[in-house]
Enzyme design. Structure first.
Site, short mmCIF file in Angstrom:
data_model
loop_
_atom_site.label_atom_id
_atom_site.label_comp_id
_atom_site.label_asym_id
_atom_site.label_seq_id
_atom_site.Cartn_x
_atom_site.Cartn_y
_atom_site.Cartn_z
CG ASN A 104 40.21 41.46 44.83
OD1 ASN A 104 40.31 40.75 45.83
ND2 ASN A 104 39.75 41.00 43.67
CG HIS B 190 42.79 33.94 37.41
ND1 HIS B 190 42.03 34.27 36.34
CD2 HIS B 190 42.18 34.49 38.50
CE1 HIS B 190 40.99 34.99 36.73
NE2 HIS B 190 41.06 35.15 38.03
CD GLU C 75 47.11 33.04 40.21
OE1 GLU C 75 46.84 33.85 41.13
OE2 GLU C 75 46.25 32.29 39.70
CB SER D 243 43.22 34.84 42.89
OG SER D 243 42.84 33.59 42.34
CG ASP E 274 48.25 36.21 36.92
OD1 ASP E 274 48.23 37.24 37.63
OD2 ASP E 274 47.24 35.73 36.37
CG HIS F 20 45.55 38.63 43.68
ND1 HIS F 20 44.41 39.21 44.19
CD2 HIS F 20 45.15 37.85 42.65
CE1 HIS F 20 43.37 38.79 43.50
NE2 HIS F 20 43.79 37.97 42.56
CE LYS G 40 42.89 40.80 41.00
NZ LYS G 40 42.64 41.23 39.60
#
Length: 457
Positions: free
Chosen positions: A46, A141, A203, A207, A232, A235, A267
């Site tokens: 990541n 997640h 998100e 992910s 969230d 990423h 990440k």
């Protein structure tokens, strides 16, 4: 005997092809990872921008160690909160155009802290007894879903179909209105229910699928139904936006539109830890009522120093993000040239043998193969050819969507990606070959493709 079911659970998971095991890494440098003494080209990191090994980040760790020592020594509310933490929080809040930010030791802790603080089992006297509702994307997640389930006594959890605004609006409408019968007129009438706290969660970049959420549409629905939108952006942080501040910067979403932003540093930023950003009131509330914050030792100040350096470097130097985006485009183009266009993700790949490259434009490129057995076999085939790509299986992903999760970084070269594509094709073909076929023959073939009689790595 107490807990005698533990072995049975492990054996059952092994029979299903779902047993998880760890692999010990000796070191990693320039996308080459050493595991159990063997070297692999790593496509499972990541570390999207390659910041973990950046000289400035490493030097900042050293300087932070010299000034503050190896750890923080206490929880943030005792003596663990330092000027290094304060500077990092201020930089994040300013970059995200939020009033304040708060640091946590992990994204998992941050997500759980948020859920458990906003929906406590014991109602705050000022909050009253209004019911709570959490509406989360189906592919949210595990850290957030776990936190949502922990507060089930004070908030219901509903999940809307992945990135489906219509389904989200249906759930919001159902929560905010109810049907009552008008017996005299023989009709039903919609009336508003009592006020409740509603939190919508999604998100920025997902992910496992690597696709992005319709954040602007979610923000509009949240405003319409007087709900809070929590994003969230684990990423997206470091990768998206002009200065690398993620989805909210890229889409210019204000604090009013997205009252809560969670992001991580482990990440693209290349260090560790996480944050929650929002209003000053929200952050003050978390400082007082978030047990994950109050009762945890603060992150090491040296880590905060290194993290701040990484964020400022990402903002000032766009070259790594440009390289990453070029690698993403090159991988997708190469994959489609070799294997054809993206297939329907709902097809039964376990029966047809077809594969699917997900519709992702991010560093996360899922190759969906449809069964845990095939995912493990392909991952092993790549490993035998010097490529490390992790198999992701249910329950991490939905049933029949088991996959290889390829992650691209700014450290990869076009030649690295060519080797990956070659190795994947050979591994896929090997699934159909007799058991007598040898790995060495396959390695010779991939070496032949590279024109030097051996693998590029």
């Amino acid at each position: 005997m107490a807990f005698n079911w533990l072995n049975d659970s492990l054996n059952a998971r092994a029979k299903q092809g779902l047993l998880r095991q760890r692999h010990c890494q000796q070191y990693e440098k320039d996308s080459i990872i050493c595991i159990n003494g063997e070297h692999y080209l790593n496509f499972s990191s990541n570390d999207y921008l390659g910041m973990r090994q950046h000289e400035g980040v490493l030097q900042s760790w050293v300087e932070g160690l010299a000034q503050f020592g190896g750890g923080s020594g206490a929880s943030p509310l005792v003596t663990g909160h330092t000027q290094a933490h304060l500077a990092l929080e201020a930089y994040i809040a300013d970059g995200l155009n939020r009033e304040a930010a708060l640091l946590f030791n992990s994204g998992f802790a941050a997500n759980q802290a948020l859920c458990m603080a906003l929906f406590p089992h014991i109602f705050n006297v000022n909050r009253g007894a209004n019911s709570g509702l959490i509406i989360a994307d189906k592919l949210m997640h595990a850290s957030f879903l776990e936190g949502s389930q922990c507060v089930s006594e004070s908030a219901r959890l509903r999940r809307f179909k992945h990135n489906d605004l219509s389904h989200l609006e249906t759930l919001l409408s159902d929560a905010c209105h109810k049907q009552v019968s008008d017996a005299g007129r023989g009709s039903n009438t919609l009336i508003e229910t009592s006020q409740q706290d509603i939190l919508i969660a999604s998100e920025g970049v997902f992910s496992m699928d690597g696709d992005v959420a319709p954040c602007e549409g979610i923000a509009e629905l949240a405003a319409e139904y007087d709900a809070w939108f929590m994003l969230d952006d684990a990423h997206g942080m470091g990768v998206l936006g002009d200065n690398g501040f993620g989805t909210t910067e890229a889409l210019n979403l204000s604090q009013h539109q997205v009252p809560i932003v969670m992001g991580t540093f482990g990440k693209a930023v290349g260090t560790a830890g996480a944050f929650i950003a929002g209003s000053q009131t929200l952050i003050d509330y978390l400082v007082n009522f978030s047990k994950h914050y109050v009762y945890s030792t603060a992150m090491p100040p040296a880590q905060a120093v290194a993290t701040l350096y990484s964020l400022t470097h990402i903002a000032s130097d766009t070259s790594r993000r440009e390289t990453l985006n070029n690698n993403i485009a090159y991988f997708r183009e190469s994959f489609h040239k070799r294997f054809g266009q993206t297939l329907n993700v709902n097809e039964k790949r376990e029966e047809t043998g077809e594969i699917t490259l997900g519709q992702s434009q991010s560093a996360i490129q899922p190759i969906i193969v449809g069964s845990p057995e095939r995912a493990l076999a392909l991952s092993e085939g790549l490993k035998q050819r010097g490529i490390w790509v992790t198999a992701i299986r249910q329950p991490t992903v939905p049933k029949n969507q088991d996959r290889l999760r390829v992650t691209l970084t700014a450290n990869h070269t076009a030649q690295d990606i060519d080797v990956l594509i070659d190795a994947f094709e050979l591994s896929l073909n090997r699934l159909k070959e007799p058991e007598s076929s040898t790995v060495s023959a396959a390695n010779a073939e991939i070496g032949e493709r590279n024109g030097n009689g051996k693998s590029e790595i």
